[in-house]
Scaffold this active site. Structure first.
Site, PDB file in Angstrom:
ATOM      1  CG  LEU A   1      -1.748  -1.321   1.376  1.00 23.21           C
ATOM      2  CD1 LEU A   1      -2.746  -1.178   2.528  1.00 23.21           C
ATOM      3  CD2 LEU A   1      -2.484  -1.697   0.099  1.00 23.21           C
ATOM      4  NE  ARG A   2       4.668   0.750  -3.893  1.00 21.16           N
ATOM      5  CZ  ARG A   2       5.574  -0.188  -4.163  1.00 21.16           C
ATOM      6  NH1 ARG A   2       6.322  -0.680  -3.184  1.00 21.16           N
ATOM      7  NH2 ARG A   2       5.742  -0.629  -5.382  1.00 21.16           N
TER       8      ARG A   2
ATOM      9  CG  HIS B   1       6.234 -13.595  -5.822  1.00 26.70           C
ATOM     10  ND1 HIS B   1       6.172 -12.279  -5.455  1.00 26.70           N
ATOM     11  CD2 HIS B   1       7.422 -14.047  -5.354  1.00 26.70           C
ATOM     12  CE1 HIS B   1       7.275 -11.967  -4.800  1.00 26.70           C
ATOM     13  NE2 HIS B   1       8.036 -13.006  -4.741  1.00 26.70           N
TER      14      HIS B   1
ATOM     15  CG  HIS C   1       6.211   1.372  -9.091  1.00 25.45           C
ATOM     16  ND1 HIS C   1       7.101   1.595  -8.062  1.00 25.45           N
ATOM     17  CD2 HIS C   1       6.333   0.070  -9.410  1.00 25.45           C
ATOM     18  CE1 HIS C   1       7.736   0.473  -7.778  1.00 25.45           C
ATOM     19  NE2 HIS C   1       7.278  -0.475  -8.578  1.00 25.45           N
TER      20      HIS C   1
ATOM     21  CG  ASP D   1       3.479  -9.907  -5.586  1.00 27.55           C
ATOM     22  OD1 ASP D   1       3.699  -9.271  -4.536  1.00 27.55           O
ATOM     23  OD2 ASP D   1       4.298 -10.690  -6.092  1.00 27.55           O
TER      24      ASP D   1
ATOM     25  CG  HIS E   1      11.343 -13.001  -2.861  1.00 27.78           C
ATOM     26  ND1 HIS E   1      10.717 -12.996  -4.081  1.00 27.78           N
ATOM     27  CD2 HIS E   1      12.579 -12.482  -3.081  1.00 27.78           C
ATOM     28  CE1 HIS E   1      11.537 -12.501  -5.002  1.00 27.78           C
ATOM     29  NE2 HIS E   1      12.680 -12.184  -4.424  1.00 27.78           N
TER      30      HIS E   1
END
Lengths: 328, 423
Positions: free
Chosen positions: B64-65, B234, B311, B307, B181
């Site tokens: 969500l930044r 992922h 940006h 995911d 990851h």
């Protein structure tokens, strides 16, 4: 694919010159033929034609280069264009934002063409996608992706010596993985109908998927050079030793350096090429580089006329080239 | 408010329901499915004729930044986009700024999410302090006081095998699932695209499949040794799927997810340097993509997630390798998942978006069971629409799906029985 068209205008004429990939054989032959016409300009007393008079060309070099930048500059000047040389300290501008800002500033100064060299693959495409519609972009080398004018000057040199592309065996030796020159050469050779293209080097510097580029892979120089018409040596970057790609220059020269002895495996009339600058004693022996089969310095000379051809075509003056031809 | 959702086609995989029923909601919870409870007075009716009614989507991973990168998105902007996409729970990885390795960061996120009120947010705590891969984080406290549902080192490597072993052991004793990851730092190097045909053609530094499989092999051995519950995030290659399926077959407590975009795109979509296809892990081959879809059908890949990585425009405005990786994906999650119904049953697709991810996170969500919180997504499966970045609600408009014809559009989203989105 839609993206292929970015190099061409609505009439299928060359607008940008970013990669050989996707260009038709006739386009490449047109470039070679135009270059042939321009090659006499350098021998005239006044080494200039007025084709691009009043045009401004900016050499935008984000990576150091002497030969390529100089021949682009000479080519532009022989076409009577005004030339701006801009060397950009790459550490100062790594962000796309400032790259775009810089482009827009140059656009505001009414530049007509950007000649771009950049350390990142795809940089020339990126710039071409973002410039104003009247501006042409020539790729003077982007990362490991493409160096299409180098490939065309190599094709020009090959044609001068070998005429028929469809009967040739060409070997490219060295760091294919990181070489934009090799990628562009391979596309050009395939497009021009060369039936046998070989790449030679240890597995560390040949991509696993190299075969997809339309080449045969050899890890042994002695096998790879058999009956070859054209031997293209690539420059070995010194930093490749650091990345565990190769053990040493000493071993590389022993296994893949072009010596007089190894050259004997190729056809007796084979030519030896190198995009420069040469590492003597690393990828090529001095006696070969300076020998009778070497056409390395010719390549440099041809670089000027090939770049004149591409610049004049991209700035929409190819028709004037035809006029010149009929007058002479 | 007492709500009746009428005439909808209910898909509730947890309860094995696929039928036309009405749903009754009161006090934020599901009061009944089917028959109207005695004495139930209806304040509002949502007509779901022609629509599917499913549990609110549980998204295993979305950035969500906030805090740290508010120029790319905020909790408010992104949870609003989630609500409009039928997502009612989002799991946040710990690579916020500051890193999610203390309860104060969790508190901030929870406070912002509850102020915005569009979606529930759960968090993964950092596996190592500062995600530096050197020292264990305060996992027990993150779980106890921060309600973290798992731990993860996000996209940062834990290269030291001993540290990874210790982290897994500690997480196991805290009863925390480790979210992994899988990427070997050395093999991935400075790569930005799958090492294959396209990276070779474009001269882009490649990330080989072995960057993923090598890391998975290491992690699986340590999972076996430590007994920790682990989840692979992922997964991108056929070989990786095979290794995970084998571990599941052998009875190890391992789950895995795949992103909706990896189920649809391959390295070919990079074309001539489309930076919107710059993503980690990279899009791989058609064979890999097909294996991911197949593994989703067999259940070896348990869940589909977004995911989501929004940006700012500048992040993608550069030569390919110099752009930031990631795609803004909340708004394409459901319609991209619905395109899989040639390979999976509709119920399986919904299962992998709702009940399965809820189980992986160990939270009460992803079902339409009576008594559960009424987190519900209603969508019209027949609505065709064109993906246009200019219409996106997320602050990040970085999508490779521009111009795609999608089918299925959310009409209502309910969170705790409250309508947080309606068309």
């Amino acid at each position: 694919m839609k993206q292929h068209d970015i190099q061409l205008d609505h009439d299928g004429k060359l607008r940008h010159f970013l990669t050989i990939e996707g260009l038709k054989k006739q386009m490449l032959l047109d470039i070679l033929d135009n270059a042939e016409n321009f090659s006499s300009v350098g021998n005239q007393q006044v080494k200039k034609v007025p084709l691009l008079r009043g045009k401004t060309i900016a050499n935008l070099f984000f990576e150091a280069s002497t030969r390529t930048r100089t021949t682009f500059e000479l080519a532009a000047k022989r076409l009577s264009a005004d030339v701006l040389n801009i060397n950009i300290n790459t550490s100062a501008t790594s962000k796309g934002e400032s790259l775009l800002d810089m482009l827009h500033n140059l656009e505001a100064m009414q530049v007509d063409m950007f000649v771009v060299r950049h350390h990142s693959s795809g940089a020339a495409h990126f710039i071409a996608q973002h410039v104003a519609p009247h501006i042409s972009v020539i790729n003077a080398g982007d990362g490991s992706h493409a160096h299409p004018t180098q490939a065309m000057l190599d094709m020009f040199t090959i044609r001068r010596h070998k005429q028929d592309f469809t009967k040739l065996t060409v070997a490219i030796i060295g760091d294919i993985m990181h070489s934009r020159v090799a990628r562009s050469q391979i596309h050009a050779l395939n497009t021009l109908g060369v039936p046998e293209i070989r790449v030679i080097g240890p597995q560390t510097i040949i991509p696993n998927e190299a075969a997809h580029l339309g080449v045969h892979v050899y890890h042994d120089m002695h096998q790879g050079l058999q009956n070859v018409d054209v031997v293209i040596m690539l420059r070995l970057q010194r930093e490749r030793m650091a990345g565990a790609l190769l053990p040493s220059e000493h071993e590389y020269f022993h296994m893949f350096g072009l010596t007089e002895e190894k050259l004997k495996l190729a056809k007796a009339d084979a030519i030896v090429m190198h995009p420069g600058p040469i590492n003597r004693g690393v990828e090529i022996e001095s006696s070969v580089a300076d020998g009778s089969q070497s056409v390395i310095l010719e390549q440099v000379t041809h670089g000027i006329s090939v770049r004149m051809a591409v610049m004049s075509m991209a700035l929409g003056r190819s028709s004037l080239v035809d006029q010149e031809r009929s007058q002479s | 408010m007492r709500i009746k959702i009428s005439h909808g086609f209910i898909i509730d995989p947890a309860n094995n329901i696929e039928a036309k029923h009405d749903i009754y909601i009161s006090e934020g919870r599901i009061a009944a499915v089917g028959k109207q409870p005695d004495g139930f007075t209806i304040d509002k009716t949502i007509d779901a004729s022609g629509c599917h009614v499913i549990p609110g989507i549980v998204d295993l991973r979305a950035r969500l930044r906030e805090p740290g990168l508010e120029n790319k998105g905020t909790i408010a902007s992104e949870t609003r986009a989630a609500a409009a996409s039928g997502i009612t729970t989002l799991c946040i990885p710990p690579d916020t700024t500051p890193v999610l390795d203390s309860t104060s960061v969790v508190e901030l996120i929870q406070q912002r999410a509850s102020e915005a009120g569009f979606a529930k947010v759960v968090t993964l705590g950092a596996l190592t302090a500062g995600l530096n891969g050197e020292q264990l984080s305060e996992m027990a406290l993150l779980k106890k006081y921060g309600n973290c549902v798992g731990v993860s080192n996000a996209l940062k490597p834990v290269s030291n095998n001993l540290i990874m072993r210790r982290a897994m052991e500690y997480a196991a004793s805290c009863g925390l699932t480790v979210f992994l990851h899988a990427e070997d730092e050395g093999l991935a190097g400075k790569g930005c695209a799958h090492e294959g045909v396209i990276s070779t053609r474009l001269g882009l530094p490649g990330i080989p499949e072995t960057a993923e499989t090598n890391a998975i092999a290491r992690d699986l051995l340590l999972i076996e040794q430590t007994g920790v519950h682990a989840h692979f995030c992922h997964v991108s290659s056929a070989r990786a799927v095979q290794m995970i399926a084998r571990a599941q077959y052998d009875g190890f407590p391992v789950t895995a997810d795949v992103t909706a975009h990896h189920l649809h795109l391959t390295e070919m979509d990079i074309g001539f340097f489309d930076s919107n296809c710059h993503v980690r892990p990279p899009f791989r081959t058609q064979r890999d993509r097909e294996a991911l879809v197949a593994a989703l059908a067999t259940g070896n890949l348990n869940a589909i997630c977004s995911d989501h990585e929004p940006h700012d425009t500048d992040a993608k405005l550069a030569p390919f390798a110099e752009t930031e990786a990631g795609i803004s994906t909340l708004e394409t999650l459901l319609p991209l998942a619905l395109r899989l119904t040639e390979d999976l049953s509709l119920s399986d697709v919904i299962n992998r978006l709702t009940w399965q991810p809820a189980k992986i996170l160990g939270i009460d969500a992803g079902t339409l069971s009576v008594g559960e919180k009424a987190d519900i997504c209603i969508y019209n499966p027949e609505t065709n629409w064109i993906m246009k970045s200019e219409n996106m609600l997320s602050a990040g408009r970085n999508t490779p799906f521009e111009g795609w014809e999608l089918k299925g559009k959310v009409t209502h989203t309910l969170l705790n029985g409250k309508i947080v989105f309606s068309t």
